[in-house]
Each structure stands twice: as structure tokens, then as C-alpha cells.
Write an enzyme that holds these catalytic residues in place. Sequence first.
Site: not given
Ligand code: IPE
Ligand code: IPE
Ligand code: MG
Length: 248
Positions: A21, A66, A69, A195, A197
Site C-alpha cells: 500500500d 482488491s 479496488n 488495517r 482491508s
Molecule cells: C489494499 O489497499 C489493497 C491492495 C494493496 C491491493 P487499499 O489502498 O485498497 O486499502 P484501503 O482502501 O486503504 O483500506
Molecule cells: C496500493 O497503493 C496499490 C493498490 C491498491 C492497487 P494505493 O494505490 O492504494 O496508494 P495509496 O494508498 O492511495 O497511497
Molecule cells: Mg491504498
Amino acid sequence: MTLIDRIDISRLPKHVAIIMDGNGRWAKKQGKERYYGHQVGVQSVKKVAEAAAELGVEYITLYAFSTENWNRPKEEVDAIMALLIDAIAQETPTLMKNNIKLEVIGDIAQMAKENQEALKNVIEKTKDNSRMTMVLALSYSSRWEITNAVKEIALKIANNELKPEDITQETISCHLNTKKYPDPDLLIRTSGEYRISNYLLWQIAYSELYFTNTLWPEFDKESFYEAIIDFQSRERRFGKTSEQVCIK
Ligand code: IPE
Ligand code: IPE
Ligand code: MG
């Protein structure tokens, strides 16, 4: 003493799961678009996979995309998917060279047909590799996975293939996408979020949790070693007392 020298190779986690993340925040910090963070994040995947394989970790399961996502803006979803598929295709020779098997968990049917095909090709090509298994969680969420498991079990009961009284914890584990893998010993989450997630909820019942503020594009081999060292400092009791665990 370097970080790697502090790792006890005889007590490695067999399976490390990672919530990768912080790509978007990292890019914003550089004054760039979120996409740039995802791009650089792929380099972190390469570094961590290499570090894990070199140490002798048997399984790494990476949360790449996810179920939730899918709700991001379409341009970002499309960009992540394209990046993922390109990276996997491009890295296939490295997977072969390093003897790494690629597998996928998640609702792959949601992905575009050509992306599903590209994934199947790499999975097929690397299927006999034996040094480490790299599992990508793609279009994955734990509640989706558990819901599916319940449906499959219910169907077996309806068809008289299974009796309700015969359902055990193993029955449930065996109906999850992760049935072939041991439960993760260590779960790492980057970017300072505390968390889960919707990741591997059933499987992490007794995993050690490691949270770091490092954003995923900055996570490198050294960061991975730090997580392993921290893991090795923990006492895993599995409900027992310290005295029962440490027979001195
Ligand atoms: C969790 O990250 C999913 C992945 C790393 C693929 P998110 O960025 O989607 O999680 P939340 O929304 O902060 O919980
Ligand atoms: C994790 O990075 C990658 C995916 C969830 C695909 P993020 O895209 O969630 O990056 P932040 O959390 O917004 O910084
Ligand atoms: Mg994220």
C-alpha cells in the site's frame, strides 16, 4: 553487522503475505500522478520477490488488486491492470531464471478476457518452478473468497456429498483459493495504515502482523529483511503459555 546477517535462516517464515500500500501517496509526494507510484511499485515487487527467494522463503502472497479496488476511477483501474499484465509478461523470463512459480488467487473472471489469458500463460509456463511460489491476489477479497467457499460447501451438502456434522476447519480451508498454501506466518502492511482491508481474514488467524510507515514504492530488500528480523524477535504462542512454548 548487516541486516541480512541478523536473519536466522533456520527460522524463516515459510509464507509471507504483503499488503502493498501507498503507491498513490508516494507519487503525490513526488509531485507526480498516482500511476507513477504504481509503476515504481512494480520495482518493489521485483526486489522483494528476489529477496524472499534468495533467503529461502517458500511462499509470498502479494495483494495487488482488491475487489474493492474495482470502485476506483476507471482510468486508474485500467492503468493498474495494464501495468500488472505488462509487468508479468515482461518478468516471465526472470521468473523462469529464478525458478519462481506464479499463481493467482481472486475473482479473475472479472478481468478482461485477454488479461485472463495472459495470466494463464504465465501460470502454465512457470508451473514446474520449485524454488518459491509467488501468489498474486488479484480482484481478491477475503469475504468474496469465504462466500464462495460457503456456496461450494452448501452445494456438496445439497448433493449429499457432505454431511453438516462432518464440516471441520479443514473443510473450510480446503474450499478457499489458498487451499494449497500454508497459512501466512507473517503479514506485512506498508504505508502506515493499521488495517487488513479484506485480506486473507481466515488465513491470518495466527499470523504475526508487521506494520511499517514505508510507502510501497520505497520498500526494498532491506525493508523486507527488517520485517523478517522483527518477526524472528516474536514468540509465537498459539494460545499456549510462554513456558509451554520455550522448553528450556
Ligand atoms: C489494499 O489497499 C489493497 C491492495 C494493496 C491491493 P487499499 O489502498 O485498497 O486499502 P484501503 O482502501 O486503504 O483500506
Ligand atoms: C496500493 O497503493 C496499490 C493498490 C491498491 C492497487 P494505493 O494505490 O492504494 O496508494 P495509496 O494508498 O492511495 O497511497
Ligand atoms: Mg491504498
